[in-house]
Design a protein around this motif. Structure first.
Motif, short mmCIF file in Angstrom:
data_model
loop_
_atom_site.label_atom_id
_atom_site.label_comp_id
_atom_site.label_asym_id
_atom_site.label_seq_id
_atom_site.Cartn_x
_atom_site.Cartn_y
_atom_site.Cartn_z
N VAL A 232 0.89 -1.25 0.09
CA VAL A 232 0.03 0.03 -0.02
C VAL A 232 1.13 1.35 0.01
O VAL A 232 0.71 2.33 -0.84
CB VAL A 232 -0.84 -0.12 1.22
CG1 VAL A 232 -1.70 1.38 1.37
CG2 VAL A 232 -1.86 -1.28 1.13
N SER A 233 2.00 1.35 0.82
CA SER A 233 2.75 2.43 1.03
C SER A 233 3.69 2.55 -0.40
O SER A 233 3.76 3.82 -0.84
CB SER A 233 3.90 2.28 2.11
OG SER A 233 3.20 2.42 3.26
N LEU A 234 4.08 1.44 -0.97
CA LEU A 234 4.99 1.59 -2.16
C LEU A 234 4.31 2.07 -3.17
O LEU A 234 4.72 3.11 -4.04
CB LEU A 234 5.42 0.39 -2.37
CG LEU A 234 6.63 -0.08 -1.68
CD1 LEU A 234 7.08 -1.83 -1.76
CD2 LEU A 234 7.96 0.52 -1.70
N THR A 235 2.88 1.89 -3.29
CA THR A 235 2.35 2.15 -4.45
C THR A 235 1.75 3.88 -4.34
O THR A 235 1.87 4.49 -5.15
CB THR A 235 0.87 1.36 -4.85
OG1 THR A 235 1.17 0.16 -5.00
CG2 THR A 235 0.06 1.86 -6.06
N GLU A 236 1.39 4.21 -2.90
CA GLU A 236 1.20 5.53 -2.63
C GLU A 236 2.36 6.40 -3.21
O GLU A 236 2.32 7.41 -3.55
CB GLU A 236 0.88 5.54 -1.13
CG GLU A 236 0.33 7.10 -0.69
CD GLU A 236 -0.49 7.69 -1.54
OE1 GLU A 236 -1.61 7.12 -2.12
OE2 GLU A 236 -0.65 9.04 -1.43
N LEU A 238 4.87 6.01 -4.89
CA LEU A 238 5.90 5.52 -6.22
C LEU A 238 5.00 5.67 -7.50
O LEU A 238 5.53 5.47 -8.52
CB LEU A 238 6.52 4.04 -6.16
CG LEU A 238 7.75 4.23 -5.22
CD1 LEU A 238 8.39 2.85 -4.94
CD2 LEU A 238 8.75 5.16 -5.47
N LYS A 239 3.62 5.65 -7.30
CA LYS A 239 2.76 5.34 -8.57
C LYS A 239 3.28 6.91 -9.45
O LYS A 239 3.09 6.54 -10.77
CB LYS A 239 1.20 5.33 -8.05
CG LYS A 239 0.80 6.56 -7.44
CD LYS A 239 -0.73 6.47 -7.06
CE LYS A 239 -1.14 7.43 -6.26
NZ LYS A 239 -2.18 7.00 -5.50
N GLY A 240 3.34 7.94 -8.84
CA GLY A 240 3.56 8.86 -9.81
C GLY A 240 4.90 8.69 -10.55
O GLY A 240 4.87 9.51 -11.68
N LYS A 241 5.82 7.89 -10.05
CA LYS A 241 7.10 7.56 -11.05
C LYS A 241 6.89 6.26 -11.75
O LYS A 241 7.53 5.84 -12.39
CB LYS A 241 8.21 7.13 -10.03
CG LYS A 241 8.63 8.55 -9.21
CD LYS A 241 9.77 8.04 -8.42
CE LYS A 241 10.25 9.28 -7.63
NZ LYS A 241 11.12 9.05 -6.52
N PHE A 336 13.41 6.60 4.68
CA PHE A 336 13.43 6.73 3.04
C PHE A 336 12.28 7.55 2.62
O PHE A 336 11.14 7.14 2.78
CB PHE A 336 13.18 5.11 2.72
CG PHE A 336 14.30 4.38 2.84
CD1 PHE A 336 15.63 4.28 2.24
CD2 PHE A 336 14.25 3.54 3.95
CE1 PHE A 336 16.56 3.61 2.28
CE2 PHE A 336 15.39 2.55 4.26
CZ PHE A 336 16.49 2.66 3.54
N ILE A 337 12.87 8.67 2.26
CA ILE A 337 11.75 9.80 1.94
C ILE A 337 11.55 9.42 0.10
O ILE A 337 12.35 10.14 -0.44
CB ILE A 337 12.17 11.17 2.17
CG1 ILE A 337 12.55 10.92 3.87
CG2 ILE A 337 10.90 12.26 1.99
CD1 ILE A 337 12.60 12.05 4.71
N LEU A 338 10.50 9.15 0.06
CA LEU A 338 10.11 8.86 -1.31
C LEU A 338 9.26 10.09 -2.12
O LEU A 338 8.33 10.42 -1.63
CB LEU A 338 9.47 7.39 -1.69
CG LEU A 338 10.07 6.42 -0.95
CD1 LEU A 338 9.42 5.29 -1.46
CD2 LEU A 338 11.69 6.29 -1.14
#
Ligand SMILES: NC(=O)c1ccc[n+]([C@@H]2O[C@H](COP(=O)([O-])OP(=O)(O)OC[C@H]3O[C@@H](n4cnc5c(N)ncnc54)[C@H](OP(=O)(O)O)[C@@H]3O)[C@@H](O)[C@H]2O)c1
Length: 338
Positions: A232-236, A238-241, A336-338
């Motif tokens: 859930v966090s990764l998609t939230e 990184l989806k813009g990338k 890790f500030i994405l």
């Protein structure tokens, strides 16, 4: 939506890889958790048959990975694929950092990462970093590894026009339903928990005992809830990338996962399902999550039997996911500030 609504519990990983052969060709793929007889072996075999440019296999035994590689090389379709083995012990933060460095040196990009490794152990154990063994191996190690590999994952996303084709797959379990994240007691030291950290009511004493904070089922379940929240966090973030993460329940497959449990534990596992898949079928859902170009869920999602499915509410809540992200950063000692 998936491309093939007809795919289900009986679909094999080989069928899925063949259906998405174009999505494998030329890709750099990492599979974490690969041993003979494991689901990782079947995922690696299926991917290797469709011309990836590079297949990286990371696990805690180089000998076991090399046995899998030898098996892959016996097949005509995969005998010339470039495959590299990486030694990785997810229960050690130091080992994860070393392995991430090695992987980063082996490839300029990572199109697909399948975080498949896990353990299921009967007794409460702490790692040398002071973390409960399931939480450390099945979540914290994978959290650190994935974040340390992110620059290479981002490189893959930049190089492809299709947004969302770069994937991080976290292999979880339907067993996640037995426990939310115990933020106040992730190491299983207490019997009294805040309401939203307690297991669902009605579980047998062998799983939830009023005098015993730990059971292997709860330890495993907490770590598997963490896998879903991590997606859930990764998609939230990184989806813009153009990077999307899915968590998948592979089904019930008799692998080496329960080998450390005693007879009672193994018999309880046997009762958890009426449908048992073979290894190739067990690899299928992760491969749909990794490769299906029709999957386009902006929230990321949980999958089972090759289709989108519903996870427990406590495993998909964005605020809980963010809280776990911060706890995980604290435990690995790096933000890790994405
Ligand atoms: N099988 C099922 O019915 C089932 C059901 C639900 C979910 N799952 C999930 O499916 C995934 C694959 O499990 P499996 O059934 O294939 O189990 P498995 O046969 O035990 O495979 C797990 C893999 O992870 C590796 N691993 C364990 N600890 C590690 C560590 N500290 N560092 C690096 N690698 C480590 C294992 O290596 P070793 O061989 O050296 O231990 C093995 O290669 C897991 O995430 C599991 O939670 C499985």
């Amino acid at each position: 939506m998936t491309t093939f609504p007809s795919f289900g519990a009986e679909t094999s990983g080989s069928e899925v890889a063949a259906a998405f052969s174009e999505q494998v060709r030329g890709k750099h793929v990492l599979v974490v958790g690969v041993s003979p007889g494991s689901l990782g072996e079947h995922m690696a075999e299926a991917i290797a048959s469709h011309k990836p440019e590079l297949l990286l296999l990371a696990s805690r035994s180089l000998e076991k990975i090399n046995t899998v590689i030898s098996q892959i090389r016996t097949k005509e379709a995969s005998k010339n694929v470039e495959i590299r083995a990486i030694n990785l012990d997810l229960s050690s933060l130091e080992s994860v950092r070393t392995a991430a460095q090695e992987i980063n040196s082996l490839t300029p990009k990572l199109d697909v990462v399948i975080n498949n490794a896990a353990i299921n152990v009967p007794d409460r154990q702490l790692t040398k970093d002071g973390l409960e063994m399931h939480f450390a191996t099945n979540h914290i190690g994978l959290f650190l590894l994935t974040n340390l590999l992110l620059p290479k994952i981002e490189e893959a996303a930049k190089a492809t026009e299709k947004k969302g084709a770069t994937r991080i797959v976290n292999v979880t379990s339907a067993g996640h339903r037995l426990s939310p994240i115990r933020f106040s007691d992730y190491n299983f030291e207490r019997t009294e928990l805040p309401v939203d950290e307690r297991p669902p009511p009605g579980l047998p004493l062998s799983i939830v005992h009023p005098d015993k904070p730990y059971s292997s089922f709860l330890g495993y379940a907490q770590s598997k809830t963490a896998n879903i929240l991590f997606s859930v966090s990764l998609t939230e973030k990184l989806k813009g990338k153009g990077i999307v993460s899915y968590s998948v329940h592979p089904g019930s497959i008799w692998t080496g996962l329960s080998r450390n449990l005693d007879e009672e534990g193994q018999s309880m596992i046997k009762q958890t399902s009426k449908v048992w898949k073979n290894g190739d079928q067990g690899a299928a859902t992760a491969l749909v999550a990794a490769l299906d170009p029709s999957l386009d869920e902006p929230q990321g999602a949980y999958m089972s039997d090759c289709q989108l499915a519903q996870a427990a509410e406590f495993a998909i809540d964005g605020k809980v996911a963010e809280r776990l992200w911060h706890l995980s950063e604290k435990l690995v000692g790096q933000d890790f500030i994405l």
